[in-house]
Motif scaffolding. Structure first.
Motif, PDB file in Angstrom:
ATOM      1  N   THR A  54       0.813  -1.207   0.000  1.00 53.98           N
ATOM      2  CA  THR A  54       0.000   0.000   0.000  1.00 53.98           C
ATOM      3  C   THR A  54       0.849   1.260   0.000  1.00 53.98           C
ATOM      4  O   THR A  54       0.554   2.206  -0.732  1.00 53.98           O
ATOM      5  CB  THR A  54      -0.943   0.015   1.217  1.00 53.98           C
ATOM      6  OG1 THR A  54      -1.747  -1.158   1.179  1.00 53.98           O
ATOM      7  CG2 THR A  54      -1.831   1.236   1.220  1.00 53.98           C
ATOM      8  N   ASN A  55       1.887   1.299   0.805  1.00 55.48           N
ATOM      9  CA  ASN A  55       2.738   2.481   0.878  1.00 55.48           C
ATOM     10  C   ASN A  55       3.363   2.790  -0.478  1.00 55.48           C
ATOM     11  O   ASN A  55       3.339   3.935  -0.927  1.00 55.48           O
ATOM     12  CB  ASN A  55       3.828   2.290   1.945  1.00 55.48           C
ATOM     13  CG  ASN A  55       4.563   3.569   2.227  1.00 55.48           C
ATOM     14  OD1 ASN A  55       3.952   4.607   2.481  1.00 55.48           O
ATOM     15  ND2 ASN A  55       5.878   3.507   2.185  1.00 55.48           N
ATOM     16  N   ASN A  56       3.910   1.783  -1.134  1.00 60.23           N
ATOM     17  CA  ASN A  56       4.508   1.996  -2.455  1.00 60.23           C
ATOM     18  C   ASN A  56       3.445   2.312  -3.500  1.00 60.23           C
ATOM     19  O   ASN A  56       3.696   3.070  -4.433  1.00 60.23           O
ATOM     20  CB  ASN A  56       5.332   0.782  -2.885  1.00 60.23           C
ATOM     21  CG  ASN A  56       6.607   0.647  -2.103  1.00 60.23           C
ATOM     22  OD1 ASN A  56       7.022   1.544  -1.401  1.00 60.23           O
ATOM     23  ND2 ASN A  56       7.242  -0.505  -2.205  1.00 60.23           N
ATOM     24  N   TYR A  59       2.752   6.098  -2.862  1.00 65.32           N
ATOM     25  CA  TYR A  59       3.852   7.069  -2.911  1.00 65.32           C
ATOM     26  C   TYR A  59       4.962   6.700  -3.874  1.00 65.32           C
ATOM     27  O   TYR A  59       5.888   7.496  -4.054  1.00 65.32           O
ATOM     28  CB  TYR A  59       4.420   7.283  -1.509  1.00 65.32           C
ATOM     29  CG  TYR A  59       3.363   7.696  -0.524  1.00 65.32           C
ATOM     30  CD1 TYR A  59       2.778   8.947  -0.603  1.00 65.32           C
ATOM     31  CD2 TYR A  59       2.932   6.827   0.466  1.00 65.32           C
ATOM     32  CE1 TYR A  59       1.793   9.340   0.287  1.00 65.32           C
ATOM     33  CE2 TYR A  59       1.942   7.210   1.362  1.00 65.32           C
ATOM     34  CZ  TYR A  59       1.382   8.460   1.267  1.00 65.32           C
ATOM     35  OH  TYR A  59       0.400   8.842   2.147  1.00 65.32           O
TER      36      TYR A  59
END
Length: 61
Positions: A54-56, A59
């Motif tokens: 999710t983070n990648n 962002y």
């Protein structure tokens, strides 16, 4: 860097830039929404095929 990461980062930048453009130019919605959705579909496919977290996904890498 792995090819899919570079491709994803490029698509993510285009997607965010496209969102900003449409927000700034709502009269262009009909003209560009399909392009934006195509970019999102390509991103979704890369996320699914490469198990991008999710983070990648939000962002980039």
């Amino acid at each position: 860097m792995e090819d899919y990461k570079q491709e994803y980062n490029k698509l993510l930048k285009r997607y965010y830039d496209g969102c900003k453009y449409i927000e700034s130019n709502p009269n262009e919605w009909d003209k560009y929404i399909n392009v934006l959705l195509e970019i999102k579909n390509k991103m979704d496919k890369l996320i699914e095929d490469n198990n991008i977290n999710t983070n990648n996904a939000l962002y980039g890498f």
